[in-house]
Design a protein around this motif. Structure first.
Motif, PDB file in Angstrom:
ATOM      1  N   GLU A 209       0.823  -1.077  -0.116  1.00  0.00           N
ATOM      2  CA  GLU A 209      -0.108  -0.055   0.081  1.00  0.00           C
ATOM      3  C   GLU A 209       0.923   1.231  -0.063  1.00  0.00           C
ATOM      4  N   ALA A 210       1.897   1.082   0.848  1.00  0.00           N
ATOM      5  CA  ALA A 210       3.060   2.403   0.744  1.00  0.00           C
ATOM      6  C   ALA A 210       3.972   2.523  -0.391  1.00  0.00           C
ATOM      7  N   GLY A 211       4.095   1.431  -1.091  1.00  0.00           N
ATOM      8  CA  GLY A 211       4.955   1.479  -2.234  1.00  0.00           C
ATOM      9  C   GLY A 211       6.251   1.272  -1.923  1.00  0.00           C
ATOM     10  N   VAL A 212       6.660   0.637  -0.595  1.00  0.00           N
ATOM     11  CA  VAL A 212       7.927   0.553  -0.050  1.00  0.00           C
ATOM     12  C   VAL A 212       8.415  -1.022  -0.282  1.00  0.00           C
ATOM     13  N   PRO A 213       9.569  -1.268  -0.826  1.00  0.00           N
ATOM     14  CA  PRO A 213      10.175  -2.344  -1.279  1.00  0.00           C
ATOM     15  C   PRO A 213      10.199  -3.212   0.058  1.00  0.00           C
ATOM     16  N   ALA A 214       9.958  -4.493  -0.205  1.00  0.00           N
ATOM     17  CA  ALA A 214       9.831  -5.460   1.021  1.00  0.00           C
ATOM     18  C   ALA A 214      11.263  -6.245   1.045  1.00  0.00           C
ATOM     19  N   ARG A 215      11.760  -6.275   2.201  1.00  0.00           N
ATOM     20  CA  ARG A 215      12.919  -6.687   2.462  1.00  0.00           C
ATOM     21  C   ARG A 215      12.911  -7.724   3.675  1.00  0.00           C
ATOM     22  N   ALA A 216      13.298  -8.858   3.541  1.00  0.00           N
ATOM     23  CA  ALA A 216      12.935  -9.884   4.694  1.00  0.00           C
ATOM     24  C   ALA A 216      14.108 -11.002   4.830  1.00  0.00           C
ATOM     25  N   SER A 236      25.967  -3.507   7.551  1.00  0.00           N
ATOM     26  CA  SER A 236      26.281  -3.566   6.322  1.00  0.00           C
ATOM     27  C   SER A 236      26.159  -2.191   5.747  1.00  0.00           C
ATOM     28  N   PRO A 237      26.410  -2.187   4.289  1.00  0.00           N
ATOM     29  CA  PRO A 237      26.330  -0.550   3.656  1.00  0.00           C
ATOM     30  C   PRO A 237      24.791  -0.376   3.483  1.00  0.00           C
ATOM     31  N   ASP A 238      24.056  -1.153   3.464  1.00  0.00           N
ATOM     32  CA  ASP A 238      22.618  -0.772   3.051  1.00  0.00           C
ATOM     33  C   ASP A 238      21.719  -1.210   4.440  1.00  0.00           C
TER      34      ASP A 238
END
Length: 335
Positions: A209-216, A236-238
């Motif tokens: 809904e927020a258009g935010v990438p999913a990272r898991a 980590s760098p990210d």
């Protein structure tokens, strides 16, 4: 040994008939016994220390006023105890007691426990799981008035009381999104656990809904895993600005990792837990999602008592909302 006080003694003390005592103490006096006489009976019973004979009452009304409970590991486990506490208190309010048998996770004993409880003439059956799970009630269980607690029937025929894990996962993400985070990492529980799948679905819905990438990353459930995985991703760098954790123990490990790396919470990193573990979350000021164990236990008993009153339960899941606990571990991102 002192003679046991009888209802006749109470009647004599209160100056009423024995039938009046029975009506008052069994909650059937309204409209039949005056308010003054009801009060006199209660005061006399209190003075004399009278307790109704439940065995005799059971013989009269053909009920045992007991509810049989089968658990997997709630009794011996570290979690879920408030479910049985809530169920027990709610049952007592209706003059019922729980007869609890714990299998310590041995599924092969369910039939044995059902037979034992039915032999003791329980009025209804309740199955309680420490962690949300699918459970197919065997035929003898289904034939009695019954309810599932923190469990659901895969066939949907029996009614199960569960918490809203999907909405909990959704609201956990919303805490970070509303604070302005777009670099969010989820450290999830193990995938064979039903709660993980439902929380993941809620998380993905909120991020979508927020258009935010999913990272898991699959992390697990313990502090040491939170520390190990947290140290790796936070160095980590990210590095994410917000971390969602499978539970509060994992969140505690992430907080330790952040401290070792010199990261401040919530200034440099926001962390959200899950469970509202009373031994972890309040002490750490952790924002988290609660599991309403007590309320689930209450709701399960309410429904079971309705079933005893010949109300037909709908089957499927009865969902109890998950509370959002906002404490001090979430703030707007610093970058």
């Amino acid at each position: 040994m002192a003679r046991k006080v009888t209802s006749q003694d109470v009647a004599r003390e209160a100056g009423v008939s024995r039938s009046a005592v029975s009506l008052v103490l069994n909650g059937r006096a309204e409209g039949a016994i005056s308010t003054a006489n009801q009060q006199a009976v209660r005061e006399a019973a209190e003075r004399l220390g009278y307790r109704p004979n439940r065995i005799a009452q059971s013989l009269r009304d053909q009920t045992s006023h007991t509810l049989g409970v089968i658990t997997d590991s709630v009794i011996s486990g570290a979690y879920g105890g408030p479910m049985l506490a809530g169920a027990s208190v709610r049952a007592a309010e209706s003059d019922y007691v729980l007869l609890v048998m714990g299998s310590d996770g041995r599924t092969d004993r369910s039939g044995e426990f059902i037979d034992a409880l039915l032999a003791r003439q329980v009025d209804g059956l309740l199955y309680a799981a420490e962690g949300m799970k699918a459970w197919t009630p065997p035929a003898p269980f289904r034939r009695e008035p019954h309810i599932l607690l923190n469990a659901f029937d895969p066939d949907g025929a029996s009614t199960g009381v569960v918490c809203d894990e999907e909405e909990g996962g959704y609201q956990a993400v919303r805490m970070l999104l509303e604070a302005g985070h777009c670099e969010i990492l989820a450290l999830t529980g193990t995938l064979e656990v039903e709660a993980t799948r439902r929380r993941d679905a809620g998380r993905e819905r909120a991020l979508g809904e927020a258009g935010v990438p999913a990272r898991a990353l699959v992390c697990g459930w313990e502090i040491d895993r939170g520390l190990e995985v947290g140290a790796r991703v936070l160095d980590s760098p990210d590095r994410p600005t917000g971390v969602l954790c499978a539970n509060d123990r994992v969140a505690a490990g992430v907080l330790l990792a952040a401290a070792r790396l010199g990261l401040r919470v919530p200034e440099d990193l926001s962390v959200v837990g899950y469970d509202d573990d009373p031994n972890v979350a309040p002490q750490l000021g952790l924002s988290t999602i609660g599991i309403p164990h007590w309320q689930m236990g209450e709701r399960a008993v309410d429904l079971l008592l309705e079933a005893l009153g010949e109300t037909r339960l709908p089957g499927g899941e009865v969902v109890v909302p998950t509370p959002v606990l906002r404490r001090g571990s979430v703030a707007p991102p610093s970058r």
